[in-house]
Scaffold this motif. Structure first.
Motif, PDB file in Angstrom:
ATOM      1  N   GLU A  53       0.819  -1.223   0.000  1.00  0.00           N
ATOM      2  CA  GLU A  53       0.000   0.000   0.000  1.00  0.00           C
ATOM      3  C   GLU A  53       0.852   1.272   0.000  1.00  0.00           C
ATOM      4  OE1 GLU A  53      -0.018  -1.506   4.344  1.00  0.00           O
ATOM      5  OE2 GLU A  53      -0.337  -2.417   2.389  1.00  0.00           O
ATOM      6  N   LEU A  54       2.142   1.157   0.333  1.00  0.00           N
ATOM      7  CA  LEU A  54       3.032   2.316   0.270  1.00  0.00           C
ATOM      8  C   LEU A  54       3.810   2.382  -1.045  1.00  0.00           C
ATOM      9  CD1 LEU A  54       4.421   2.440   3.917  1.00  0.00           C
ATOM     10  CD2 LEU A  54       2.648   3.859   2.879  1.00  0.00           C
ATOM     11  N   LYS A  55       3.684   1.352  -1.857  1.00  0.00           N
ATOM     12  CA  LYS A  55       4.354   1.346  -3.163  1.00  0.00           C
ATOM     13  C   LYS A  55       3.398   1.928  -4.210  1.00  0.00           C
ATOM     14  CE  LYS A  55       7.397  -2.545  -2.226  1.00  0.00           C
ATOM     15  NZ  LYS A  55       7.792  -3.906  -2.621  1.00  0.00           N
ATOM     16  N   THR A  56       3.132   3.205  -4.050  1.00  0.00           N
ATOM     17  CA  THR A  56       2.188   3.892  -4.914  1.00  0.00           C
ATOM     18  C   THR A  56       2.901   4.566  -6.073  1.00  0.00           C
ATOM     19  OG1 THR A  56       2.344   5.941  -3.652  1.00  0.00           O
ATOM     20  CG2 THR A  56       0.661   4.354  -2.954  1.00  0.00           C
ATOM     21  N   THR A  57       2.137   4.929  -7.064  1.00  0.00           N
ATOM     22  CA  THR A  57       2.675   5.639  -8.228  1.00  0.00           C
ATOM     23  C   THR A  57       3.297   6.962  -7.811  1.00  0.00           C
ATOM     24  OG1 THR A  57       0.991   4.605  -9.606  1.00  0.00           O
ATOM     25  CG2 THR A  57       2.081   6.545 -10.506  1.00  0.00           C
ATOM     26  N   GLU A  58       2.673   7.650  -6.861  1.00  0.00           N
ATOM     27  CA  GLU A  58       3.211   8.949  -6.429  1.00  0.00           C
ATOM     28  C   GLU A  58       4.551   8.805  -5.709  1.00  0.00           C
ATOM     29  OE1 GLU A  58       1.444  10.117  -2.030  1.00  0.00           O
ATOM     30  OE2 GLU A  58       0.487  10.962  -3.800  1.00  0.00           O
ATOM     31  N   LYS A  59       4.823   7.655  -5.109  1.00  0.00           N
ATOM     32  CA  LYS A  59       6.094   7.432  -4.431  1.00  0.00           C
ATOM     33  C   LYS A  59       7.149   6.820  -5.354  1.00  0.00           C
ATOM     34  CE  LYS A  59       4.521   6.924   0.336  1.00  0.00           C
ATOM     35  NZ  LYS A  59       3.244   7.538   0.128  1.00  0.00           N
ATOM     36  N   GLU A  60       6.734   6.303  -6.503  1.00  0.00           N
ATOM     37  CA  GLU A  60       7.679   5.659  -7.413  1.00  0.00           C
ATOM     38  C   GLU A  60       8.513   6.714  -8.133  1.00  0.00           C
ATOM     39  OE1 GLU A  60       7.876   2.249 -10.865  1.00  0.00           O
ATOM     40  OE2 GLU A  60       5.952   2.727  -9.962  1.00  0.00           O
ATOM     41  N   LYS A  62      10.751   7.769 -11.256  1.00  0.00           N
ATOM     42  CA  LYS A  62      11.026   7.482 -12.665  1.00  0.00           C
ATOM     43  C   LYS A  62      12.499   7.756 -12.930  1.00  0.00           C
ATOM     44  CE  LYS A  62       6.680   6.752 -13.264  1.00  0.00           C
ATOM     45  NZ  LYS A  62       6.274   5.517 -12.683  1.00  0.00           N
ATOM     46  N   GLY A  63      13.069   7.049 -13.878  1.00  0.00           N
ATOM     47  CA  GLY A  63      14.458   7.280 -14.251  1.00  0.00           C
ATOM     48  C   GLY A  63      15.424   6.324 -13.582  1.00  0.00           C
ATOM     49  N   CYS A  64      14.904   5.337 -12.875  1.00  0.00           N
ATOM     50  CA  CYS A  64      15.770   4.356 -12.229  1.00  0.00           C
ATOM     51  C   CYS A  64      15.752   3.061 -13.028  1.00  0.00           C
ATOM     52  CB  CYS A  64      15.304   4.079 -10.801  1.00  0.00           C
ATOM     53  SG  CYS A  64      15.488   5.489  -9.710  1.00  0.00           S
ATOM     54  N   GLU A  65      16.863   2.343 -12.971  1.00  0.00           N
ATOM     55  CA  GLU A  65      16.989   1.068 -13.670  1.00  0.00           C
ATOM     56  C   GLU A  65      15.979   0.054 -13.118  1.00  0.00           C
ATOM     57  OE1 GLU A  65      20.610  -1.897 -13.648  1.00  0.00           O
ATOM     58  OE2 GLU A  65      21.040  -0.135 -14.873  1.00  0.00           O
ATOM     59  N   ASN A  66      15.760   0.097 -11.810  1.00  0.00           N
ATOM     60  CA  ASN A  66      14.793  -0.757 -11.146  1.00  0.00           C
ATOM     61  C   ASN A  66      13.689   0.115 -10.562  1.00  0.00           C
ATOM     62  OD1 ASN A  66      17.731  -2.060 -10.415  1.00  0.00           O
ATOM     63  ND2 ASN A  66      16.237  -3.595 -10.990  1.00  0.00           N
ATOM     64  N   THR A 133      23.779   5.331 -11.823  1.00  0.00           N
ATOM     65  CA  THR A 133      24.129   6.687 -11.391  1.00  0.00           C
ATOM     66  C   THR A 133      22.980   7.641 -11.681  1.00  0.00           C
ATOM     67  OG1 THR A 133      26.481   6.283 -11.747  1.00  0.00           O
ATOM     68  CG2 THR A 133      25.784   8.587 -11.668  1.00  0.00           C
ATOM     69  N   ASP A 134      22.360   7.493 -12.845  1.00  0.00           N
ATOM     70  CA  ASP A 134      21.189   8.313 -13.178  1.00  0.00           C
ATOM     71  C   ASP A 134      20.065   8.048 -12.183  1.00  0.00           C
ATOM     72  OD1 ASP A 134      22.600   9.295 -15.350  1.00  0.00           O
ATOM     73  OD2 ASP A 134      21.558   8.025 -16.821  1.00  0.00           O
ATOM     74  N   GLY A 135      19.884   6.782 -11.805  1.00  0.00           N
ATOM     75  CA  GLY A 135      18.865   6.428 -10.822  1.00  0.00           C
ATOM     76  C   GLY A 135      19.148   7.034  -9.460  1.00  0.00           C
ATOM     77  N   VAL A 136      20.417   6.998  -9.038  1.00  0.00           N
ATOM     78  CA  VAL A 136      20.800   7.612  -7.762  1.00  0.00           C
ATOM     79  C   VAL A 136      20.506   9.107  -7.815  1.00  0.00           C
ATOM     80  CG1 VAL A 136      22.792   8.238  -6.330  1.00  0.00           C
ATOM     81  CG2 VAL A 136      22.489   5.876  -7.061  1.00  0.00           C
ATOM     82  N   ASN A 137      20.832   9.743  -8.930  1.00  0.00           N
ATOM     83  CA  ASN A 137      20.540  11.172  -9.079  1.00  0.00           C
ATOM     84  C   ASN A 137      19.043  11.445  -9.010  1.00  0.00           C
ATOM     85  OD1 ASN A 137      23.187  12.133  -9.264  1.00  0.00           O
ATOM     86  ND2 ASN A 137      23.289  11.673 -11.440  1.00  0.00           N
ATOM     87  N   ALA A 138      18.235  10.547  -9.586  1.00  0.00           N
ATOM     88  CA  ALA A 138      16.776  10.704  -9.525  1.00  0.00           C
ATOM     89  C   ALA A 138      16.276  10.541  -8.087  1.00  0.00           C
ATOM     90  CB  ALA A 138      16.096   9.688 -10.453  1.00  0.00           C
ATOM     91  N   ILE A 139      16.850   9.605  -7.344  1.00  0.00           N
ATOM     92  CA  ILE A 139      16.473   9.403  -5.936  1.00  0.00           C
ATOM     93  C   ILE A 139      16.815  10.654  -5.129  1.00  0.00           C
ATOM     94  CG2 ILE A 139      16.993   8.100  -3.825  1.00  0.00           C
ATOM     95  CD1 ILE A 139      17.463   5.638  -5.698  1.00  0.00           C
ATOM     96  N   ILE A 140      18.014  11.179  -5.332  1.00  0.00           N
ATOM     97  CA  ILE A 140      18.453  12.366  -4.605  1.00  0.00           C
ATOM     98  C   ILE A 140      17.561  13.561  -4.934  1.00  0.00           C
ATOM     99  CG2 ILE A 140      20.350  14.028  -4.349  1.00  0.00           C
ATOM    100  CD1 ILE A 140      22.235  11.543  -4.877  1.00  0.00           C
TER     101      ILE A 140
END
Length: 150
Positions: A53-60, A62-66, A133-140
């Motif tokens: 229930e916490l794995k929502t679209t708003e929390k996902e 984009k731009g990560c490999e996984n 690295t792109d995914g890490v940048n997206a997370i940050i």
């Protein structure tokens, strides 16, 4: 972020029992990439999975490999509880490092953290793929967006 998020469902040891300082110490002892890779996988196992229930679209993110989910809760003391999950072991391991660095910090403290410098200190910056690295940048970027909303 809804401050009514069940805290127990998002608890993790990073930033508390597993600190950034301890991670820096552990990673500096490892010389071979394979050993650092294994350490990331071990860290990923210590991050509890988020409930569906916490794995929502708003929390996902984009731009990560996984697939990666990230959320934040502002505590009464002005510090954040940051939580997340990923369906990839390495990305989840990288996420644990981010969580160790930002957990229980204020928005300003989080904004001041140079996560890429931390990955460099850990000896990971030149070892992870460009897509990760792109995914890490997206997370940050998401993290800084979440913590600047309050």
């Amino acid at each position: 972020m809804n401050n009514n998020t069940p805290l127990l469902a998002t608890q993790h040891p990073f930033g508390h029992e597993i600190t950034l300082e301890a991670l820096l110490n552990d990673f500096q002892k490892l010389k071979a990439w394979e050993d650092k890779y294994r350490q990331l996988v071990q860290l990923s196992r210590k991050l509890p999975a988020l409930p569906d229930e916490l794995k929502t679209t708003e929390k996902e993110i984009k731009g990560c490999e996984n697939r990666v989910w990230l959320g934040a809760k502002l505590n009464n003391d002005g510090k954040y509880h940051i939580y997340g999950d990923s369906d990839g072991r390495i990305v989840k391991g990288l996420l644990t490092i981010i969580l160790a660095a930002v957990e229980n910090k204020t928005a300003q403290e989080i904004a001041d953290i140079d996560m890429l410098a931390i990955f460099d200190q850990l000896g990971l910056a030149n070892q992870i793929s460009q897509s990760r690295t792109d995914g890490v940048n997206a997370i940050i970027a998401r993290l800084k967006s979440l913590t600047s909303q309050y």
